[in-house]
Design a protein around this motif. Structure first.
Motif, PDB file in Angstrom:
ATOM      1  N   PRO A 114       0.801  -1.230   0.000  1.00 42.23           N
ATOM      2  CA  PRO A 114       0.000   0.000   0.000  1.00 42.23           C
ATOM      3  C   PRO A 114       0.834   1.281   0.000  1.00 42.23           C
ATOM      4  CG  PRO A 114      -0.055  -1.035   2.165  1.00 42.23           C
ATOM      5  CD  PRO A 114       0.616  -2.003   1.255  1.00 42.23           C
ATOM      6  N   TYR A 115       2.124   1.154   0.264  1.00 45.71           N
ATOM      7  CA  TYR A 115       2.936   2.369   0.386  1.00 45.71           C
ATOM      8  C   TYR A 115       4.063   2.437  -0.640  1.00 45.71           C
ATOM      9  CZ  TYR A 115       0.242   3.130   4.572  1.00 45.71           C
ATOM     10  OH  TYR A 115      -0.805   3.321   5.438  1.00 45.71           O
ATOM     11  N   ILE A 116       3.683   2.404  -1.903  1.00 48.13           N
ATOM     12  CA  ILE A 116       4.604   2.769  -2.985  1.00 48.13           C
ATOM     13  C   ILE A 116       4.098   4.117  -3.486  1.00 48.13           C
ATOM     14  CG2 ILE A 116       5.713   2.070  -5.156  1.00 48.13           C
ATOM     15  CD1 ILE A 116       6.246   0.147  -2.903  1.00 48.13           C
ATOM     16  N   ARG A 117       4.269   5.135  -2.655  1.00 42.33           N
ATOM     17  CA  ARG A 117       3.673   6.451  -2.915  1.00 42.33           C
ATOM     18  C   ARG A 117       4.719   7.562  -2.919  1.00 42.33           C
ATOM     19  NH1 ARG A 117      -1.567   6.467   1.197  1.00 42.33           N
ATOM     20  NH2 ARG A 117      -2.170   4.279   0.950  1.00 42.33           N
ATOM     21  N   ASN A 118       5.461   7.679  -1.803  1.00 44.99           N
ATOM     22  CA  ASN A 118       6.446   8.746  -1.688  1.00 44.99           C
ATOM     23  C   ASN A 118       7.656   8.467  -2.573  1.00 44.99           C
ATOM     24  OD1 ASN A 118       4.793   9.968   0.238  1.00 44.99           O
ATOM     25  ND2 ASN A 118       5.779   8.878   1.934  1.00 44.99           N
ATOM     26  N   HIS A 119       8.455   9.522  -2.770  1.00 44.38           N
ATOM     27  CA  HIS A 119       9.592   9.418  -3.689  1.00 44.38           C
ATOM     28  C   HIS A 119      10.514   8.252  -3.327  1.00 44.38           C
ATOM     29  CE1 HIS A 119      12.618  10.786  -6.534  1.00 44.38           C
ATOM     30  NE2 HIS A 119      13.529  10.698  -5.569  1.00 44.38           N
ATOM     31  N   HIS A 120      10.907   8.131  -2.035  1.00 40.92           N
ATOM     32  CA  HIS A 120      11.851   7.076  -1.664  1.00 40.92           C
ATOM     33  C   HIS A 120      11.224   5.686  -1.790  1.00 40.92           C
ATOM     34  CE1 HIS A 120       9.754   7.135   2.263  1.00 40.92           C
ATOM     35  NE2 HIS A 120      10.294   5.955   2.474  1.00 40.92           N
ATOM     36  N   GLN A 121       9.898   5.599  -1.598  1.00 46.24           N
ATOM     37  CA  GLN A 121       9.220   4.302  -1.736  1.00 46.24           C
ATOM     38  C   GLN A 121       9.174   3.864  -3.198  1.00 46.24           C
ATOM     39  OE1 GLN A 121       5.583   5.522   0.151  1.00 46.24           O
ATOM     40  NE2 GLN A 121       6.239   4.875   2.198  1.00 46.24           N
ATOM     41  N   ILE A 122       8.961   4.816  -4.092  1.00 45.32           N
ATOM     42  CA  ILE A 122       8.958   4.507  -5.524  1.00 45.32           C
ATOM     43  C   ILE A 122      10.362   4.124  -5.973  1.00 45.32           C
ATOM     44  CG2 ILE A 122       8.531   5.448  -7.836  1.00 45.32           C
ATOM     45  CD1 ILE A 122       6.309   7.171  -6.552  1.00 45.32           C
ATOM     46  N   LEU A 123      11.382   4.796  -5.409  1.00 45.00           N
ATOM     47  CA  LEU A 123      12.765   4.408  -5.718  1.00 45.00           C
ATOM     48  C   LEU A 123      13.050   2.986  -5.253  1.00 45.00           C
ATOM     49  CD1 LEU A 123      15.005   7.528  -4.933  1.00 45.00           C
ATOM     50  CD2 LEU A 123      14.499   6.513  -7.167  1.00 45.00           C
ATOM     51  N   ASN A 124      12.515   2.605  -4.096  1.00 43.00           N
ATOM     52  CA  ASN A 124      12.680   1.233  -3.617  1.00 43.00           C
ATOM     53  C   ASN A 124      12.055   0.236  -4.588  1.00 43.00           C
ATOM     54  OD1 ASN A 124      14.070   1.876  -1.281  1.00 43.00           O
ATOM     55  ND2 ASN A 124      12.253   1.942   0.006  1.00 43.00           N
ATOM     56  N   PHE A 125      10.873   0.558  -5.091  1.00 42.28           N
ATOM     57  CA  PHE A 125      10.220  -0.320  -6.062  1.00 42.28           C
ATOM     58  C   PHE A 125      11.068  -0.421  -7.330  1.00 42.28           C
ATOM     59  CE2 PHE A 125       7.232  -0.832  -9.679  1.00 42.28           C
ATOM     60  CZ  PHE A 125       6.827  -2.131  -9.400  1.00 42.28           C
ATOM     61  N   LEU A 126      11.646   0.710  -7.759  1.00 44.12           N
ATOM     62  CA  LEU A 126      12.525   0.701  -8.934  1.00 44.12           C
ATOM     63  C   LEU A 126      13.732  -0.197  -8.691  1.00 44.12           C
ATOM     64  CD1 LEU A 126      13.506   1.701 -11.685  1.00 44.12           C
ATOM     65  CD2 LEU A 126      14.391   3.755 -10.540  1.00 44.12           C
TER      66      LEU A 126
END
Length: 245
Positions: A114-126
């Motif tokens: 549920p928390y691929i929202r903030n910039h650092h979270q999206i970077l983690n997904f990348l």
């Protein structure tokens, strides 16, 4: 140096073996054995060479037993391994945590977080996607189910960044599908080769690095972690469901 690295890997394999983390242990045994064999080629002392050979045979026998055991419980759909990541622990980057699950049979991955929202979270997904791309897996599709930020501006930024990841993956013939849910709470990654990983904090279990130029800024194995639990399962249901579809 090669001998020291091999001994370090085997030592870690034995520790994980004693903790019942058999799948992780097997990976360390296999890598350590390869390095022991490579190191033994440079040994000229006959006695030391015999000692090395005995040790390699001993570790190979244990690795084969673990491999056989893991295969049996996987076939029975009963594999379960739990990894406790302590606060401030290092060495738990995505490649090290998931690498052993990414075999050539893997073609599809589903991420629920549920928390691929903030910039650092999206970077983690990348970063997670990069690990998939650089593995032996033949991934053709990735599905992300996540939540939306309540702020409209943040929603647009979230969508834009995930779209950019999708375009980049498309260049490698990998399709990224992003879906949103306002009720999602569970954090789970499903691999269509039978593996399932449940992480208490999802992909966002890393602490911020100490500074912009501190170790861990790019290599997540060097980044300190928040305390969390990782449960890894293997289930035949995933295989049968995929073959039926």
């Amino acid at each position: 140096m090669a001998e020291t690295a091999a001994v370090s890997l085997i030592t870690r394999a034995v520790e994980l073996d004693a903790e019942g983390r058999y799948d992780e242990s097997l990976t360390f045994y296999q890598t350590g054995i390869q390095q022991l064999l490579a190191a033994s080629k440079g040994i000229t002392d006959p006695n030391k060479k015999i000692h090395f050979r005995k040790k390699v045979e001993e570790y190979m026998e244990r690795a084969e037993k673990l491999k056989s055991y893991i295969c049996r419980i996987k076939e029975a759909g009963k594999f379960h391994e739990q990894i406790q990541i302590a606060a401030n622990a290092t060495g738990y980057g995505y490649r090290r945590l998931f690498g052993r699950l990414l075999d050539p049979m893997l073609t599809s991955v589903e991420v629920e977080d549920p928390y691929i929202r903030n910039h650092h979270q999206i970077l983690n997904f990348l970063r997670f996607c990069e690990v998939l791309v650089n593995s032996e897996a033949q991934v053709k599709s990735i599905t992300l189910l996540t939540g939306r930020d309540e702020n409209p501006t943040q929603q647009r930024e979230q969508h834009s960044k995930l779209e950019e990841i999708a375009k980049s993956l498309q260049q490698r013939n990998i399709a990224l599908s992003v879906k949103y849910s306002s009720t999602l709470h569970d954090r789970e990654i499903r691999f269509n080769n039978g593996w399932i990983a449940k992480i208490g904090r999802g992909l966002d279990y890393f602490k911020a690095p100490a500074g912009k130029f501190a170790l861990g800024q790019f290599d997540l194995d060097l980044r300190q972690c928040h305390a969390t639990t990782v449960d890894i399962f293997h289930t035949q249901y995933t295989k049968s469901a995929d073959s039926a579809s």
